[in-house]
Design an enzyme around this catalytic site. Structure first.
Site, PDB file in Angstrom:
ATOM      1  N   SER A   1       0.644  -1.304  -0.556  1.00 39.63           N
ATOM      2  CA  SER A   1      -0.395   0.143  -0.271  1.00 39.63           C
ATOM      3  C   SER A   1       0.727   1.550  -0.335  1.00 39.63           C
ATOM      4  CB  SER A   1      -1.558  -0.028   1.227  1.00 39.63           C
ATOM      5  OG  SER A   1      -0.065   0.111   2.618  1.00 39.63           O
ATOM      6  N   LYS A   2       2.020   1.261   0.751  1.00 46.00           N
ATOM      7  CA  LYS A   2       2.879   1.919   0.479  1.00 46.00           C
ATOM      8  C   LYS A   2       3.400   2.959  -0.721  1.00 46.00           C
ATOM      9  CE  LYS A   2       2.994   1.330   5.015  1.00 46.00           C
ATOM     10  NZ  LYS A   2       2.510   0.563   5.133  1.00 46.00           N
ATOM     11  N   VAL A   3       3.772   4.333  -0.881  1.00 49.07           N
ATOM     12  CA  VAL A   3       3.791   4.951  -2.107  1.00 49.07           C
ATOM     13  C   VAL A   3       6.040   4.253  -2.718  1.00 49.07           C
ATOM     14  CG1 VAL A   3       2.482   7.024  -1.292  1.00 49.07           C
ATOM     15  CG2 VAL A   3       5.023   6.603  -0.800  1.00 49.07           C
TER      16      VAL A   3
END
Length: 432
Positions: A209-211
């Protein structure tokens, strides 16, 4: 009715069988960089899929990524790891946090921030948050310090940077290690410097989910060569990189006997993907930022209160967009009803904020026998002993959604604002 030229939808809420604001699909995350497929193929053919595999005469993907990630942050050292949780554990143990030590951390954060502290046999001490940034409040930290306090873990939460100036001063005044949890803030800046470079160690997660993501993975950065060497040992079963390049077929990890560790290494596949994704980070962060700033202006006009960042922030990143409900128009709203209604209108998940750690069902040390170290320790790690009024109030008023929705164009942003406006129109049905 209109919001800055945007027509409002007056039909019933979608959750009540009305027509939703949005039917078109949203951007999907993760989005692989152009070179990611070739990078994975090179690892597959390399004969080396992890740093504990034999050296093949070329620099590992892990070492290449570590060098690039350190350069990106203008800092000397990066130690990749298997997850953000592993990175935070490396940081804590490198800073000599252990049995019985107290670690102050925010009451509002992902559960791993607390479970990792317990995992090194230390005691999490929850401090309340700033109501504007939702990050650790420096006054609450000051009040929580005791002779047993060994470290402060500051989390740059959702889309905000914590007040690093004030927290740095508190840590320095008391001689306490400051560790930055940047799992949700890759590329953010404070006072012109990247976050993760203000504390003794900065830690990152590269979960899906992280950028910046490779599915799973993490990293810890530091300017201190002693801490870097300790973290290398801690993540590779007590081994570290040698001073000289080994012969092909040899091991590129040496057994020093300096410090016992565990296996928390990043695979070559994850490192190869991250090396490519890093080149896209600033561009995608800029796109999210522009869309978030437009959405801020639209929602403020409706009475919502978007999360702000601490004074001194020079560049925000958006992992999660968060906004507080209008007090005047939705004073008694059921937050779950509101988020369910927004989800139905938009076709992507809109959720309440994390539950405060003193009431979070995911944080329950008593459910695992490994933490039963005696009645006194069990009392200290009982989360219900903390009273956290700001976190408790705000988590019943905040709505959040994932950054993928900010990777579209202006029409996408206006769809989001239209859904928030429509919910206000039907506020009577959402009261608790």
């Amino acid at each position: 009715m209109e919001v800055r030229g945007m027509p409002l939808h007056t039909s019933r809420l979608a959750i009540d069988n009305g027509t939703p604001v949005r039917r078109r699909p949203w951007p999907v995350w993760p989005q692989p960089a152009d070179g990611a497929f070739d990078a994975l193929a090179r690892v597959l053919r390399s004969g080396r899929w992890t740093i504990s595999g034999p050296y093949r005469g070329v620099e590992s993907a892990e070492r290449r990524f570590a060098r690039r990630f350190a350069e990106y942050h203008h800092i000397a050292h990066c130690v990749p790891a298997s997850s953000g949780t592993a990175s935070l554990m490396l940081a804590l143990e490198a800073c000599d946090v252990g049995a019985g030590d107290e670690v102050i951390l925010p009451a509002l954060t992902w559960v791993a921030s607390a479970s990792t502290v317990v995992g090194v046999n230390a005691v999490p001490v929850f401090a309340d948050i700033d109501p504007d940034t939702l990050c650790l409040d420096s006054d609450a930290v000051e009040a929580a310090i005791t002779p047993a306090t060994k470290a402060i873990v500051v989390v740059h939460l959702y889309a905000a940077v914590a007040d690093l100036s004030r927290l740095r001063k508190v840590a320095d005044r008391h001689g306490i290690a400051l560790i930055e949890d940047c799992a949700q803030a890759h590329g953010a800046e404070f006072d012109g410097r990247k976050v993760g470079t203000f504390g003794a160690v900065g830690t990152f997660s590269m979960q899906q989910s992280k950028v910046l993501t490779s599915g799973e993975g993490g990293a810890a950065i530091t300017a201190d060569p002693v801490l870097a060497r300790r973290m290398e040992h801690l993540r590779a079963d007590g081994r570290c990189y040698p001073d000289k390049v080994p012969l092909p077929g040899g091991m590129e990890l040496v057994e020093t006997g300096e410090l016992m560790g565990s296996n928390r290494c990043m695979s070559e596949f994850h490192a190869a993907v991250l090396g490519e994704q890093l080149g896209e980070l600033d561009r995608l962060n800029g796109q999210r930022r522009r869309n978030a700033e437009l959405l801020d202006s639209l929602l403020v006009g409706l009475g919502y209160r978007p999360q702000s960042s601490a004074p001194g922030t020079t560049s925000r990143t958006y992992y999660t967009y968060a906004a507080e409900l209008p007090d005047t128009q939705l004073p008694g709203a059921d937050i779950v009803k509101v988020t369910d209604a927004l989800t139905a209108e938009l076709g992507f998940p809109v959720t309440p904020a994390y539950s405060p750690l003193n009431a979070n069902p995911l944080y329950n040390p008593a459910s695992r026998n490994r933490f039963a170290l005696g009645p006194q320790h069990e009392k200290l790690i009982d989360p219900t002993r903390f009273v956290l009024p700001v976190s408790d109030r705000l988590t019943r008023r905040l709505v959040t959604f994932h950054h993928a929705a900010l990777l579209g164009d202006e029409s996408d942003v206006r769809d989001i604002a239209a859904a928030f406006a429509k919910v206000l129109q039907h506020r009577a049905t959402l009261a608790s």
